[in-house]
Motif scaffolding. Structure first.
Motif, PDB file in Angstrom:
ATOM      1  N   UNK A   1      -6.778 -11.790  -9.097  1.00 21.88           N
ATOM      2  CA  UNK A   1      -6.036 -11.062  -8.417  1.00 21.88           C
ATOM      3  C   UNK A   1      -5.153 -10.021  -8.914  1.00 21.88           C
ATOM      4  N   UNK A   2      -4.663 -10.355 -10.120  1.00 19.84           N
ATOM      5  CA  UNK A   2      -3.835  -9.185 -10.846  1.00 19.84           C
ATOM      6  C   UNK A   2      -4.690  -8.317 -10.950  1.00 19.84           C
ATOM      7  N   UNK A   3      -5.943  -8.393 -11.686  1.00 20.38           N
ATOM      8  CA  UNK A   3      -6.805  -7.306 -11.876  1.00 20.38           C
ATOM      9  C   UNK A   3      -6.931  -6.254 -10.878  1.00 20.38           C
ATOM     10  N   UNK A   4      -7.244  -7.029  -9.482  1.00 15.34           N
ATOM     11  CA  UNK A   4      -7.413  -6.441  -8.191  1.00 15.34           C
ATOM     12  C   UNK A   4      -6.376  -5.467  -7.850  1.00 15.34           C
ATOM     13  N   UNK A   5      -5.116  -6.395  -7.838  1.00 13.86           N
ATOM     14  CA  UNK A   5      -3.896  -5.759  -7.369  1.00 13.86           C
ATOM     15  C   UNK A   5      -3.708  -4.458  -8.073  1.00 13.86           C
ATOM     16  N   UNK A   6      -3.842  -4.472  -9.410  1.00 15.84           N
ATOM     17  CA  UNK A   6      -3.650  -3.214 -10.293  1.00 15.84           C
ATOM     18  C   UNK A   6      -4.532  -2.024  -9.922  1.00 15.84           C
ATOM     19  N   UNK A   7      -5.926  -2.427  -9.361  1.00 16.46           N
ATOM     20  CA  UNK A   7      -6.796  -1.603  -9.123  1.00 16.46           C
ATOM     21  C   UNK A   7      -6.418  -0.988  -8.022  1.00 16.46           C
ATOM     22  N   UNK A   8      -6.017  -1.728  -6.842  1.00 16.79           N
ATOM     23  CA  UNK A   8      -5.665  -1.167  -5.553  1.00 16.79           C
ATOM     24  C   UNK A   8      -4.559  -0.409  -5.581  1.00 16.79           C
ATOM     25  N   UNK A   9      -3.357  -0.892  -6.221  1.00 14.49           N
ATOM     26  CA  UNK A   9      -2.050  -0.303  -5.905  1.00 14.49           C
ATOM     27  C   UNK A   9      -1.490   0.167  -7.272  1.00 14.49           C
ATOM     28  N   UNK A  10      -2.237   0.202  -8.461  1.00 15.62           N
ATOM     29  CA  UNK A  10      -1.643   0.976  -9.414  1.00 15.62           C
ATOM     30  C   UNK A  10      -1.363   2.454  -9.582  1.00 15.62           C
ATOM     31  N   UNK A  11      -2.064   3.079  -8.705  1.00 12.96           N
ATOM     32  CA  UNK A  11      -2.022   4.592  -8.867  1.00 12.96           C
ATOM     33  C   UNK A  11      -1.599   5.101  -7.357  1.00 12.96           C
ATOM     34  N   UNK A  12      -0.968   4.054  -6.527  1.00 12.01           N
ATOM     35  CA  UNK A  12      -0.490   4.643  -5.184  1.00 12.01           C
ATOM     36  C   UNK A  12       0.785   5.619  -5.254  1.00 12.01           C
ATOM     37  N   UNK A  13       0.606   6.702  -4.533  1.00  6.58           N
ATOM     38  CA  UNK A  13       1.635   7.816  -4.586  1.00  6.58           C
ATOM     39  C   UNK A  13       2.373   7.863  -3.480  1.00  6.58           C
ATOM     40  N   UNK A  14       2.321   6.655  -2.595  1.00  3.93           N
ATOM     41  CA  UNK A  14       3.336   6.894  -1.552  1.00  3.93           C
ATOM     42  C   UNK A  14       2.683   7.044  -0.085  1.00  3.93           C
ATOM     43  N   UNK A  15       3.193   7.010   0.590  1.00  3.67           N
ATOM     44  CA  UNK A  15       2.747   7.734   2.178  1.00  3.67           C
ATOM     45  C   UNK A  15       2.336   8.957   1.943  1.00  3.67           C
ATOM     46  N   UNK A  16       1.085   9.178   2.787  1.00  4.41           N
ATOM     47  CA  UNK A  16       0.767  10.607   2.972  1.00  4.41           C
ATOM     48  C   UNK A  16       0.908  11.324   4.312  1.00  4.41           C
ATOM     49  N   UNK A  17       0.474  12.229   4.447  1.00  3.67           N
ATOM     50  CA  UNK A  17       0.779  13.120   5.752  1.00  3.67           C
ATOM     51  C   UNK A  17       0.286  12.189   6.892  1.00  3.67           C
ATOM     52  N   UNK A  18      -0.699  11.502   6.953  1.00  4.58           N
ATOM     53  CA  UNK A  18      -1.194  10.915   7.898  1.00  4.58           C
ATOM     54  C   UNK A  18      -0.076   9.699   8.216  1.00  4.58           C
ATOM     55  N   UNK A  19       0.291   8.698   7.288  1.00  3.66           N
ATOM     56  CA  UNK A  19       1.349   7.922   7.718  1.00  3.66           C
ATOM     57  C   UNK A  19       2.458   8.620   8.355  1.00  3.66           C
ATOM     58  N   UNK A  20       2.815   9.588   7.738  1.00  3.65           N
ATOM     59  CA  UNK A  20       4.188  10.390   8.107  1.00  3.65           C
ATOM     60  C   UNK A  20       3.933  10.878   9.727  1.00  3.65           C
ATOM     61  N   UNK A  21       2.748  11.165   9.743  1.00  2.00           N
ATOM     62  CA  UNK A  21       2.516  11.851  11.194  1.00  2.00           C
ATOM     63  C   UNK A  21       2.633  10.511  12.578  1.00  2.00           C
TER      64      UNK A  21
END
Length: 270
Positions: A67-87
């Motif tokens: 799970x640690x490896x999966x978590x890092x793969x999924x969320x390790x490079x997340x840049x924050x909400x994008x324009x779709x979330x904000x819309x």
């Protein structure tokens, strides 16, 4: 502007109830990989069987290591909400959108400012003790794993139950409360939007069918989905572009005093 977006904006403004179902495609532009398709998690060396609830119960230490490896793969490079979330947060702020139902576990809708949120698959940022129900941050649990202590255990004095990510694992049912809320919104909404979901995974894939039986259905995706044949509106393209365009069209049809702020801007709590 796309005629579909203009017509949909008019329906949204006139509607008494509007809900949205979002999938992995909404968060992909923020650096969260999808699970299927090119570059998807399950095509990138991870095995879904390793994240089954049976694995957690029989081998919690091995589960958490993976799970640690999966978590890092999924969320390790997340840049924050994008324009779709904000819309979508902006549509809520404008009083047009009642609730966002999401299959995502990344928390980006909440970070973008969405207040009325149903998380069908949970929140990966939290972990819970299976013995006493204590909730802790997943980062704290992962710190234990990184330090060589797997599985992480409950911090409550005298408990020491195993911690589990607060997400729906393979082999688990969705929360009855969350899914019940999602079905109610689908059944009661005049307009139901689906954004960034292939609509192939049950039971979330049944929500558009329930919505289409009651009101209008709009599907936003870059490719065909399994429920396109039910849609009153089909909007092709990147949600980071199409949803802000929808906000712009909605704002143009609202009274001026309601439309303070920029399309796609972060919503503020009322």
């Amino acid at each position: 502007m796309d005629e579909q977006l203009v017509a949909l904006a008019e329906s949204l403004v006139a509607a008494d109830g509007v809900s949205v179902l979002t999938g992995a495609g909404v968060s992909n532009a923020s650096g969260v990989p999808t699970f299927r398709g090119d570059g998807g998690i399950w095509n990138d060396g991870f095995d879904p069987a390793d994240f089954h609830v049976d694995r957690f119960e029989s081998d919690p230490a091995g589960f958490w290591t993976d799970r640690h490896e999966l978590h890092e793969r999924m969320f390790g490079e997340v840049t924050g909400p994008n324009d779709a979330h904000r819309a979508l947060a902006r549509l809520e702020e404008l009083g047009v959108l009642d609730v966002v139902v999401t299959q995502n576990t990344d928390g980006l809708h909440r970070e973008a400012g969405t207040n009325r949120l149903v998380e069908l698959h949970g929140d990966a940022a939290r972990s819970v003790c299976v013995a006493c129900g204590e909730s802790v941050s997943t980062e704290a649990a992962l710190d234990d794993v990184r330090a060589g202590t797997a599985p992480p255990t409950c911090p409550t004095v005298g408990c020491e139950g195993h911690l589990k990510p607060d997400v729906v694992l393979y082999g688990e049912d969705l929360s009855a409360a969350a899914y019940g809320s999602a079905r109610r919104m689908a059944r009661e909404s005049d307009v139901f939007l689906v954004v960034g979901s292939s609509l192939t995974v049950a039971p979330a894939s049944t929500l558009p069918e329930e919505a289409a039986a009651r009101g209008e259905l709009a599907v936003f995706d870059v490719a065909e989905t399994a429920k396109d044949h039910l849609a009153d509106y089909l909007v092709r393209g990147d949600a980071t572009e199409t949803l802000p365009a929808l906000v712009e069209a909605v704002q143009a049809r609202l009274p001026n005093e309601v439309t303070v702020g920029d399309a796609g801007g972060t919503a503020q709590e009322a």
